[in-house]
Motif scaffolding. Structure first.
Motif, PDB file in Angstrom:
ATOM      1  N   THR A  35       0.838  -1.192   0.000  1.00 33.15           N
ATOM      2  CA  THR A  35       0.000   0.000   0.000  1.00 33.15           C
ATOM      3  C   THR A  35       0.877   1.247   0.000  1.00 33.15           C
ATOM      4  O   THR A  35       2.059   1.203   0.354  1.00 33.15           O
TER       5      THR A  35
ATOM      6  N   ARG B 232       2.600  -0.300   4.095  1.00 30.36           N
ATOM      7  CA  ARG B 232       2.351  -1.696   4.481  1.00 30.36           C
ATOM      8  C   ARG B 232       2.564  -2.617   3.286  1.00 30.36           C
ATOM      9  O   ARG B 232       2.319  -2.234   2.147  1.00 30.36           O
ATOM     10  N   SER B 233       2.998  -3.860   3.554  1.00 27.31           N
ATOM     11  CA  SER B 233       3.202  -4.819   2.465  1.00 27.31           C
ATOM     12  C   SER B 233       3.200  -6.231   3.040  1.00 27.31           C
ATOM     13  O   SER B 233       3.365  -6.422   4.250  1.00 27.31           O
TER      14      SER B 233
ATOM     15  N   GLY C 226       6.829  -2.963  -1.741  1.00 31.15           N
ATOM     16  CA  GLY C 226       6.630  -1.941  -0.726  1.00 31.15           C
ATOM     17  C   GLY C 226       7.311  -0.633  -1.070  1.00 31.15           C
ATOM     18  O   GLY C 226       6.713   0.445  -0.957  1.00 31.15           O
TER      19      GLY C 226
END
Length: 281
Positions: A169, A173-174, A233
């Motif tokens: 995202t 976040r990943s 990411g």
């Protein structure tokens, strides 16, 4: 007489060398023709263009194995469904030969045909599994099939023995997808494939890949997936294009000298003009 004898030996040696050279040339030409045929087959088996979806950008990358005829059973696909959603698939047929490539083409087309009739991703994989078993072959395939609703960003995914997909995202976040999945296609009659739902946020990206991308002689699959997660990411936070993500992921596979084909399909949720969506991968 001795001079003539040696001359005869020399002529015979030259004749043999000439014959061996001609054989080597014919072998090289045959091998080149086989490689050209294999590459043409691979191009024909994979989609020639990707669909245009407002608010989303798609990119693909493919690298043949370092050995063999440069043709195998890896595939990717993306197409618009009759209801306007986006169908996505990626998979890998066991083996690295013409037979695997031919079966790959059959499975890809079967998924398209079944998806156009309707049904959620899990049902499509179950039908494709039954179809593959009915053919009576010995090969099997791993596969992920998805439906993406461009209006909401909701992604429905079902997995048949395939690797999880990677997501990231824009807020940093990943990770990898978390779903149970089912067995590979062509192994177990009546197999079931649960569907997991995700939501792709604005600026987010997800990456579908085959094991040649994340596994090699010097790269365990867990480390390869971690590497792909890091790349995705960084790309999402930096706002890089899906083309850049696909190129970076496939370069990582090529650097470790992958022994299998490597296929990548990237979908990015473009912030420009994209519909709002709630948080989530």
């Amino acid at each position: 007489m001795s001079h003539k004898h040696h001359s005869g030996d020399g002529d015979e040696l030259l004749a043999r060398l000439g014959s061996l050279t001609a054989q080597a040339r014919r072998h090289a030409e045959l091998q080149r023709s086989q490689v050209e045929l294999a590459l043409a087959l691979q191009r024909d088996m994979l989609p020639s263009e990707l669909p245009q979806v407002p608010g989303f950008r798609l990119a693909v990358a493919y690298a043949p194995a370092c050995t063999g005829l440069n043709v195998g059973g890896d595939w990717y696909d993306a197409f618009i469904l009759p209801d306007g959603r986006l169908g996505l698939s990626i998979g890998d047929v066991q083996g690295h030969n013409i037979e695997a490539a031919a079966l790959m083409g059959q499975i890809r087309v079967a998924l398209r045909a079944l998806a156009s009739v309707g049904g959620e991703p899990g049902e499509l994989l179950a039908r494709t599994n039954d179809l593959l078993l009915s053919l009576g072959g010995t090969l099997f395939a791993t596969c992920t099939f998805m439906r993406l609703d461009p209006a909401s960003g909701i992604l429905e995914s079902a997995r048949a023995g395939h690797l999880p997909f990677v997501w990231a995202t824009a807020d940093g976040r990943s990770g990898t997808s978390q779903d149970a999945g089912g067995p590979p296609l062509g192994i177990l009659p009546g197999a079931e494939y649960p569907v997991t739902r995700y939501r792709l946020t604005q600026g987010g990206v997800f990456v579908l890949l085959t094991d040649g991308v994340v596994e090699g002689p010097s790269l365990p699959v867990d480390e390869g997936l971690d590497q792909a997660v890091r790349l995705a990411g960084v790309a999402a936070v930096a706002g890089l294009s899906p083309d850049s993500v696909a190129a970076a992921v496939i370069r990582g596979a090529e650097r470790v000298g992958q022994e299998d084909d490597a296929a990548v399909l990237v979908v990015g949720h473009d912030e420009r003009g994209a519909p709002p969506s709630r948080p989530g991968p």
